[in-house]
Motif scaffolding. Sequence first.
Motif, mmCIF file in Angstrom:
data_model
loop_
_atom_site.group_PDB
_atom_site.id
_atom_site.type_symbol
_atom_site.label_atom_id
_atom_site.label_comp_id
_atom_site.label_asym_id
_atom_site.label_seq_id
_atom_site.Cartn_x
_atom_site.Cartn_y
_atom_site.Cartn_z
ATOM 1 N N TRP A 25 0.797 -1.220 0.000
ATOM 2 C CA TRP A 25 0.000 0.000 0.000
ATOM 3 C C TRP A 25 0.826 1.264 0.000
ATOM 4 O O TRP A 25 0.433 2.254 -0.599
ATOM 5 N N CYS A 26 1.935 1.243 0.719
ATOM 6 C CA CYS A 26 2.736 2.466 0.782
ATOM 7 C C CYS A 26 4.038 2.306 0.022
ATOM 8 O O CYS A 26 4.279 2.961 -0.969
ATOM 9 N N SER A 27 4.881 1.396 0.479
ATOM 10 C CA SER A 27 6.239 1.396 -0.033
ATOM 11 C C SER A 27 6.332 0.847 -1.454
ATOM 12 O O SER A 27 7.079 1.375 -2.281
ATOM 13 N N TYR A 28 5.562 -0.192 -1.750
ATOM 14 C CA TYR A 28 5.561 -0.702 -3.124
ATOM 15 C C TYR A 28 5.037 0.406 -4.049
ATOM 16 O O TYR A 28 5.590 0.659 -5.124
ATOM 17 N N ALA A 29 3.995 1.094 -3.579
ATOM 18 C CA ALA A 29 3.448 2.210 -4.360
ATOM 19 C C ALA A 29 4.474 3.335 -4.456
ATOM 20 O O ALA A 29 4.556 4.019 -5.480
ATOM 21 N N GLY A 76 7.533 -0.041 4.987
ATOM 22 C CA GLY A 76 6.079 -0.037 5.137
ATOM 23 C C GLY A 76 5.565 1.380 5.276
ATOM 24 O O GLY A 76 6.338 2.336 5.180
ATOM 25 N N CYS A 77 4.288 1.473 5.529
ATOM 26 C CA CYS A 77 3.663 2.786 5.684
ATOM 27 C C CYS A 77 4.194 3.459 6.942
ATOM 28 O O CYS A 77 4.626 2.793 7.871
ATOM 29 N N CYS A 82 -0.725 2.912 8.581
ATOM 30 C CA CYS A 82 -0.779 1.548 8.060
ATOM 31 C C CYS A 82 -2.152 1.255 7.465
ATOM 32 O O CYS A 82 -3.180 1.578 8.057
ATOM 33 N N HIS A 83 -2.146 0.670 6.291
ATOM 34 C CA HIS A 83 -3.388 0.272 5.642
ATOM 35 C C HIS A 83 -4.179 -0.693 6.524
ATOM 36 O O HIS A 83 -5.391 -0.769 6.448
ATOM 37 N N GLY B 510 -8.322 5.178 7.000
ATOM 38 C CA GLY B 510 -7.305 4.297 6.451
ATOM 39 C C GLY B 510 -7.036 4.566 4.983
ATOM 40 O O GLY B 510 -6.893 3.650 4.183
ATOM 41 N N ILE B 511 -6.983 5.853 4.604
ATOM 42 C CA ILE B 511 -6.618 6.200 3.229
ATOM 43 C C ILE B 511 -5.385 7.096 3.293
ATOM 44 O O ILE B 511 -5.224 7.858 4.232
#
Lengths: 149, 661
Positions: A25-29, A76-77, A82-83, B510-511
């Motif tokens: 959700w965060c780092s890959y993005a 990570g986020c 965190c997602h 959570g966005i």
Amino acid sequence: MNKNGAAERENSTWQPKIVAFLCNWCSYAGADLAGVSRLKYPANVRIIRVPCSSRVNPQFILRAFQRGADGVLVAGCHPGDCHYVTGNYFTRRRLMLFKRLLEFTGFAPERLKVRWVSAAEGGRFAETIKEMVEELRDLGPNRVMREEK
Amino acid sequence: MPRIGVFVCWCGSNIGGVLDCPAIAKEAASFPGVVFSTDYKYMCSDPGQNLIIEAIREHRLDRVVVASCSPRLHEETFRQVLRRAGLNPYFLEMANLREHCSWVHPHEQEAAQRKAVDIVRRAVAKAARLTPLSPGRIPVTKRCLIIGGGIAGIQAALDVADAGFEVVLVEREPTIGGNMVKLDKTFPTLDCSACINTPKMVAVAQHPRVKLYTYAQVEEVSGYIGNFKVRIRQKAKYVDHSKCTGCGTCWARCPVSVKDEFNLGLGERSAIYIPFPQAVPNKPVIDAAHCRQLTKGKCGVCAKVCPAKAVDYNQQDEIIEVDVGAIVVATGYGLFPWEKVYGEYGYGRYPDVISGMAFERLVNAAGPTGGKIQRPSDGKEPKTVVFIQCVGSRDEAKGKAYCSRICCMYTAKHAHQVLEKIPGARVYVFYIDVRTFGKGYEEFYRRVMEEGAVYIRGRVSKVFQEGSKLIVKGADTLLGEQVEIAADMVVLATGVTPAEGAHDLARMIGIPVDKDGFFQEAHPKLRPVETHTGGVFLAGACQGPKDIPDTVAQASGAAAKVCALLFKDELETNPMVSRVNEALCTGCLACQKVCPYRAIQEAVITERIPGQPPRERIVARVNEGLCQGCGACAVTCRAGAIDLKGFTNDQLLAEVDALCL
Ligand SMILES: Cc1cc2nc3c(=O)[nH]c(=O)nc-3n(C[C@H](O)[C@H](O)[C@H](O)COP(=O)(O)OP(=O)(O)OC[C@H]3O[C@@H](n4cnc5c(N)ncnc54)[C@H](O)[C@@H]3O)c2cc1C
Ligand code: SF4
Ligand code: SF4
């Protein structure tokens, strides 16, 4: 700078190998954004996508070092973003401990990096890789943990 | 042994221009399990997809690796391809050659080529260990929550409600309408803002399927797409709106007078008040911080005079819980706090240096001066007005690199209004560039220049007071001269920022937010109204600076997405959830403690060991409807009894091995 590393740097055909576990959700993005923004960074990193940084079992990190990775990045986020609400808090605690354990066993803890990279931080991702490559060049190849092949 | 097919995409020259795709395909053919491999210009195109389907049939492939762009972009596309070919869609693995390789390493082609081969090797290793997965089904609650009652929230609410679904609209202010109701005229057509906004405000409040909560705040969001649970705090209004008739007796008699936020402090209001005469709902609230009865226990005038006996000083905050299937975030924007940062413009010390929004109130027929443009300091009509653009926009020194997109146009509008209302007025506009991107916008800007507005390209270095004048010093970079103007009033086009509290709200739902704090859309081009959290959509200026036409268009877009979701009776769930191997589980329930969704429950199983009496034992069990698939539990389990489907220990270790060859 360790002597070994300096020597390696001299005859520098050696390239550090980095395995990066990135949360979807965060780092890959963030790494995707680095791509979309065409930010250049060294090609030493190999990415494995995980749903959340809390999915990264220290066992995976060990295995990477045993099989010849010179550095491992877990990203990570940012804490609080965190997602999965709280996943990265577990990551932080778990990997902090794990890093201490690595240190205790005589393994250079700098080889493991835990970073928070958001989906908007393509630049931060690229910088992190550049920084790691620099540091690992100084440290030289990982020989301590590596299984002889 | 699985039969893996590898499909390497060129993505035109995006990948093919840097990497040697045929060579990658050739090398991949030698990886364990690979029985077919090829390359093609555009795998995601129709012929590309057909090529995969044909290869699956012809070579009896049962695992597919597509080496192309980010899975975050096209995983779903290629899963559908597998489905069409009769394969389980989860037999797909993607190798990200574009975002993670060709786009970032064009400067070291050789290393990039080696990396690309590794990336494909990793994907093949994982593909070999994929198992078929099938999604479960969950019901959808056919109701939508909309947060923020500006024009974006109102438009989305009307569209969703007109389509037949229930809407819960939550606004934190005492009235809906947002920033748009503060405006006087709207560019480029100069139609009156209230005339187009207030009828919509009334329509949404009266809509039989819209439940409106004003003076309320969303406090907690839990659950997931189709099944969110929301807690709303209805702040005490101290007025029973079911009894109140909105007659106005109370606010006329209230002895308190405080600066009025709706008019940006240019006017005053009482402690029991409505923000402006056309507010919706048109019934007052008591501002507890300033009410003498609530702060000191002395007054009670409004309760005494109210003919409907509607005032209730004992009213408490109320918590409302609702279930919804979708959420639209429409919390709009705030304005750059120039008073804190711009020393050169006087840090808000000079009363006649005002913001663009304050100008809107001044020029507004329903505003504090009845629409007369007057200097706040002495009420005189200003003859010379200087406008300064990009205050807090496109200014990296102040930390805001982005363009706020509306200021050029509202400054042109303001310049026009000064010239129209004040005969003989002189108007100067300092600008960096003028950006008039919308339909009819450039024409409007030209018209204002023809009307006499003088545009000066350059920055203002200083504004200071001298007698009753404001001296504006700046540079005209086109003429290469210093200029100095003695003005009666200075209006700053302050840039757009995310609404106050936006980041907290983002965390609660959570966005993610972007680097400037606006809510992040799932994809800037292809999914501009969605977020990465299923069932949560964005509308209006909360996603980035926007004018009204763009806001309304996006709001209707979000509404269409909501309707597409709520029309479904059931949704497929993510099958990548965790599973407990009960034979290994020791029942310690350590996993239960780390699960953010309370998806792990305690179960009792009966074990039969031959030759012994049956024995009961506690184990962990995953509720697949609740599990979101983070995998925290799998790492926590010391017995190794939990694994996450789609990201199993076995798969991840195989990936590590493939990369560390
Ligand atoms: C000086 C000025 C002049 C302008 N002139 C024009 C013009 O002439 N033409 C034009 O097209 N555009 C103009 N604009 C732009 C216009 O104001 C915006 O495009 C429009 O208001 C955006 O609407 P919105 O609903 O997205 O946001 P907003 O109007 O900001 O509405 C958001 C709403 O959400 C509420 N909210 C925020 N957070 C929460 C929360 N956590 N919980 C509940 N509610 C919340 C707010 O109270 C507000 O009511 C102008 C802007 C400015 C600053
Ligand atoms: S006096 Fe009573 S009825 Fe009239 S507006 Fe005030 S609260 Fe409502
Ligand atoms: S994967 Fe995450 S959400 Fe699912 S049961 Fe485990 S901890 Fe809970």
